[in-house]
Design an enzyme around this catalytic site. Structure first.
Site, mmCIF file in Angstrom:
data_model
loop_
_atom_site.group_PDB
_atom_site.id
_atom_site.type_symbol
_atom_site.label_atom_id
_atom_site.label_comp_id
_atom_site.label_asym_id
_atom_site.label_seq_id
_atom_site.Cartn_x
_atom_site.Cartn_y
_atom_site.Cartn_z
ATOM 1 N N PHE A 112 0.832 -1.210 0.000
ATOM 2 C CA PHE A 112 0.000 0.000 0.000
ATOM 3 C C PHE A 112 0.869 1.263 0.000
ATOM 4 C CE2 PHE A 112 -2.345 2.745 3.283
ATOM 5 C CZ PHE A 112 -3.008 3.489 2.318
ATOM 6 N N ASP A 116 12.471 -12.418 -0.260
ATOM 7 C CA ASP A 116 12.094 -12.197 1.138
ATOM 8 C C ASP A 116 13.230 -11.522 1.901
ATOM 9 O OD1 ASP A 116 11.358 -12.830 3.986
ATOM 10 O OD2 ASP A 116 9.766 -13.927 2.941
ATOM 11 N N GLN A 127 5.855 -7.414 8.494
ATOM 12 C CA GLN A 127 4.661 -8.129 8.909
ATOM 13 C C GLN A 127 3.823 -7.037 9.572
ATOM 14 O OE1 GLN A 127 1.736 -9.381 10.391
ATOM 15 N NE2 GLN A 127 3.029 -9.161 12.207
ATOM 16 N N SER A 169 6.513 3.289 13.455
ATOM 17 C CA SER A 169 5.055 3.359 13.612
ATOM 18 C C SER A 169 4.675 4.125 14.867
ATOM 19 C CB SER A 169 4.503 1.935 13.731
ATOM 20 O OG SER A 169 3.143 1.959 14.120
ATOM 21 N N TYR A 182 4.139 -6.034 17.670
ATOM 22 C CA TYR A 182 4.373 -5.182 16.499
ATOM 23 C C TYR A 182 5.000 -3.846 16.913
ATOM 24 C CZ TYR A 182 3.405 -2.144 12.530
ATOM 25 O OH TYR A 182 3.535 -1.247 11.507
ATOM 26 N N ASN A 190 -2.229 7.284 11.216
ATOM 27 C CA ASN A 190 -3.261 6.493 10.530
ATOM 28 C C ASN A 190 -3.294 6.831 9.039
ATOM 29 O OD1 ASN A 190 -3.986 6.649 13.505
ATOM 30 N ND2 ASN A 190 -5.417 5.094 12.787
ATOM 31 N N ILE A 207 -19.630 1.841 14.082
ATOM 32 C CA ILE A 207 -18.682 2.609 14.896
ATOM 33 C C ILE A 207 -18.504 1.865 16.212
ATOM 34 C CG2 ILE A 207 -18.376 4.750 16.195
ATOM 35 C CD1 ILE A 207 -19.798 6.244 14.002
ATOM 36 N N ARG A 248 -8.324 10.401 15.857
ATOM 37 C CA ARG A 248 -7.139 9.899 15.160
ATOM 38 C C ARG A 248 -6.635 10.980 14.204
ATOM 39 N NH1 ARG A 248 -8.071 6.653 18.437
ATOM 40 N NH2 ARG A 248 -8.056 4.373 18.338
ATOM 41 N N GLY A 308 -9.021 -2.712 24.041
ATOM 42 C CA GLY A 308 -7.688 -2.110 23.948
ATOM 43 C C GLY A 308 -7.627 -0.872 23.073
HETATM 44 C C1 UD2 Z 1 -4.083 1.088 15.038
HETATM 45 C C2 UD2 Z 1 -3.930 -0.310 14.487
HETATM 46 C C3 UD2 Z 1 -4.276 -1.294 15.536
HETATM 47 C C4 UD2 Z 1 -3.445 -1.065 16.802
HETATM 48 C C5 UD2 Z 1 -3.634 0.366 17.283
HETATM 49 C C6 UD2 Z 1 -2.681 0.673 18.418
HETATM 50 C C7 UD2 Z 1 -4.386 -0.337 12.119
HETATM 51 C C8 UD2 Z 1 -5.395 -0.482 11.056
HETATM 52 N N1 UD2 Z 1 -4.839 -0.461 13.382
HETATM 53 O O1 UD2 Z 1 -5.395 1.199 15.399
HETATM 54 O O2 UD2 Z 1 -4.066 -2.606 15.040
HETATM 55 O O3 UD2 Z 1 -2.077 -1.219 16.523
HETATM 56 O O4 UD2 Z 1 -3.315 1.279 16.217
HETATM 57 O O5 UD2 Z 1 -2.695 2.012 18.681
HETATM 58 O O6 UD2 Z 1 -3.232 -0.114 11.862
HETATM 59 N N2 UD2 Z 1 -13.247 1.438 14.142
HETATM 60 C C9 UD2 Z 1 -14.634 1.450 14.058
HETATM 61 N N3 UD2 Z 1 -15.239 0.610 13.174
HETATM 62 C C10 UD2 Z 1 -14.539 -0.237 12.361
HETATM 63 C C11 UD2 Z 1 -13.118 -0.232 12.447
HETATM 64 C C12 UD2 Z 1 -12.506 0.611 13.373
HETATM 65 O O7 UD2 Z 1 -15.304 2.190 14.776
HETATM 66 O O8 UD2 Z 1 -15.169 -0.953 11.556
HETATM 67 C C13 UD2 Z 1 -12.605 2.362 15.098
HETATM 68 C C14 UD2 Z 1 -11.601 1.699 16.012
HETATM 69 O O9 UD2 Z 1 -12.250 1.093 17.103
HETATM 70 C C15 UD2 Z 1 -10.741 2.904 16.391
HETATM 71 C C16 UD2 Z 1 -10.785 3.788 15.139
HETATM 72 O O10 UD2 Z 1 -11.863 3.321 14.361
HETATM 73 O O11 UD2 Z 1 -11.318 3.597 17.458
HETATM 74 C C17 UD2 Z 1 -9.528 3.682 14.313
HETATM 75 O O12 UD2 Z 1 -9.248 2.292 14.102
HETATM 76 P P1 UD2 Z 1 -8.030 1.767 13.216
HETATM 77 O O13 UD2 Z 1 -7.933 0.298 13.417
HETATM 78 O O14 UD2 Z 1 -8.166 2.276 11.832
HETATM 79 O O15 UD2 Z 1 -6.757 2.507 13.806
HETATM 80 P P2 UD2 Z 1 -6.180 2.529 15.321
HETATM 81 O O16 UD2 Z 1 -5.335 3.734 15.395
HETATM 82 O O17 UD2 Z 1 -7.232 2.421 16.336
#
Ligand code: UD2
Length: 307
Positions: free
Chosen positions: A11, A54, A77, A118, A142, A171, A202, A210, A269
């Site tokens: 990506f 790889d 990964q 990250s 990670y 993000n 949501i 974010r 979490g």
């Molecule tokens: C990122 C990582 C996650 C973890 C986290 C630690 C990604 C995509 N996610 O999460 O794995 O490492 O950072 O800080 O890299 N949400 C909804 N509905 C959905 C999907 C998500 O409401 O269908 C919410 C989710 O609960 C969160 C927000 O959207 O509050 C953003 O979620 P995310 O997974 O895109 O990104 P993040 O920063 O929470």
């Protein structure tokens, strides 16, 4: 520049390859195509060479650094969930594979190495906005692996004078992000469901915040980081955070019908508030303009458009 881009078919990688080719650079992509796709890359370009291989194989990485001036290391990964369920595999790619790239770059006398760190290194923020000096407290293998990358990179700067820089992505969203993978960001999931006319869920009340950055801006930051000699780590973010409800509101302006919104329980979490201080990105990498969220979402919904 003759740039090796590991993970170049992914990506962020493929957008970075586009940006590098646009600068006139020659690009060699190393990708094992586990999540990257050939179709993400230009069909044909005299500037582009693609190697299937790889990063866990040192001989492959050493072959690929031959004749290279700059390395952009994005292969990883990338699933946080998989790093929890399969920590050995995750570390083999994200720590041992990283070390292969670091060491091969040193031996080949590469001028500059930029790699993907990250925002996950920070864990749950104790104060906002997060600058690069904020305490690190990863919540997953990670996040820890990326923090170890930052520490190795610092050590290589000190031991060998290697010019390197880690980019702490917040993000990232945009075209080519796979909505079906376990690490999909919320925007790619919502976009895919809106296109299918399906409801979006949501997690919780939608007041979580974010910093969403368009992948084209990230690609530009990657190129800028390769072209300078800024050391250390740099947050890659717009400096503007929005709530999830704001995000849904902005997405709604890109669709003919208003989205059907459901609320589920908060995600286990989940971090409540996230906000980045991007001063270093602006002052050191001189990236000061970011695609506004509404415009980035429009490009995404128009499917594959660029900004
Ligand atoms: C990122 C990582 C996650 C973890 C986290 C630690 C990604 C995509 N996610 O999460 O794995 O490492 O950072 O800080 O890299 N949400 C909804 N509905 C959905 C999907 C998500 O409401 O269908 C919410 C989710 O609960 C969160 C927000 O959207 O509050 C953003 O979620 P995310 O997974 O895109 O990104 P993040 O920063 O929470």
């Amino acid at each position: 520049m003759h740039v090796l881009v590991t993970g170049g078919a992914g990506f962020i990688g493929s957008h970075s390859v586009d940006a590098l080719i646009g600068t006139g650079a020659r690009v060699r992509v190393l990708d094992n195509f586990s999540s990257g796709k050939r179709d993400n890359l230009p069909a044909e370009s005299p500037q582009l060479e693609i190697v299937a291989g790889d990063i866990r194989d040192l001989a492959t990485v050493e072959r690929c650094t031959g004749g290279i001036t700059h390395v952009l290391h994005l292969a990883a990964q990338v699933s946080v969930a998989a790093s929890v369920s399969q920590p050995l595999n995750s570390a083999s790619v994200n720590v041992a594979g990283f070390l292969n790239v670091l060491e091969a770059s040193r031996k080949a006398g590469v001028q500059r190495l930029v790699y993907a760190s990250s925002a996950a290194v920070y864990g749950a923020p104790r104060r906002l906005p997060l600058d690069e000096a904020a305490p690190t407290a990863p919540l997953s293998p990670y996040g820890l692996e990326k923090l170890i990358n930052d520490q190795y990179a610092e050590l290589y700067r000190d031991l060998y004078g290697q010019s390197n820089c880690g980019l702490r992505y917040f993000n990232v969203y945009g075209p080519r992000q796979d909505p079906h993978s376990p690490y999909s960001g919320v925007i790619s999931i919502f976009a895919q469901r809106l296109r299918a006319g399906a409801p979006i869920t949501i997690n919780g009340d939608g007041q979580q915040t974010r910093d969403f950055i368009f992948v084209g801006d990230v690609a530009r930051a990657n190129v800028a980081a390769l072209q300078c000699d800024t050391p250390g780590v740099v947050n890659i973010a717009t400096g503007r955070s929005v709530t999830l409800l704001d995000l849904v509101g902005a997405l709604a302006t890109t669709t003919a019908k208003p989205p059907q919104v459901e609320h589920g329980p908060p995600r286990d979490g989940d971090i409540r508030y996230s906000a980045a201080d991007n001063t270093r990105l602006v002052s050191d990498l001189r990236c000061c303009e970011f695609v506004p969220l509404e415009r980035g979402l429009y490009a995404l919904m128009a499917d594959g458009g660029s900004c």
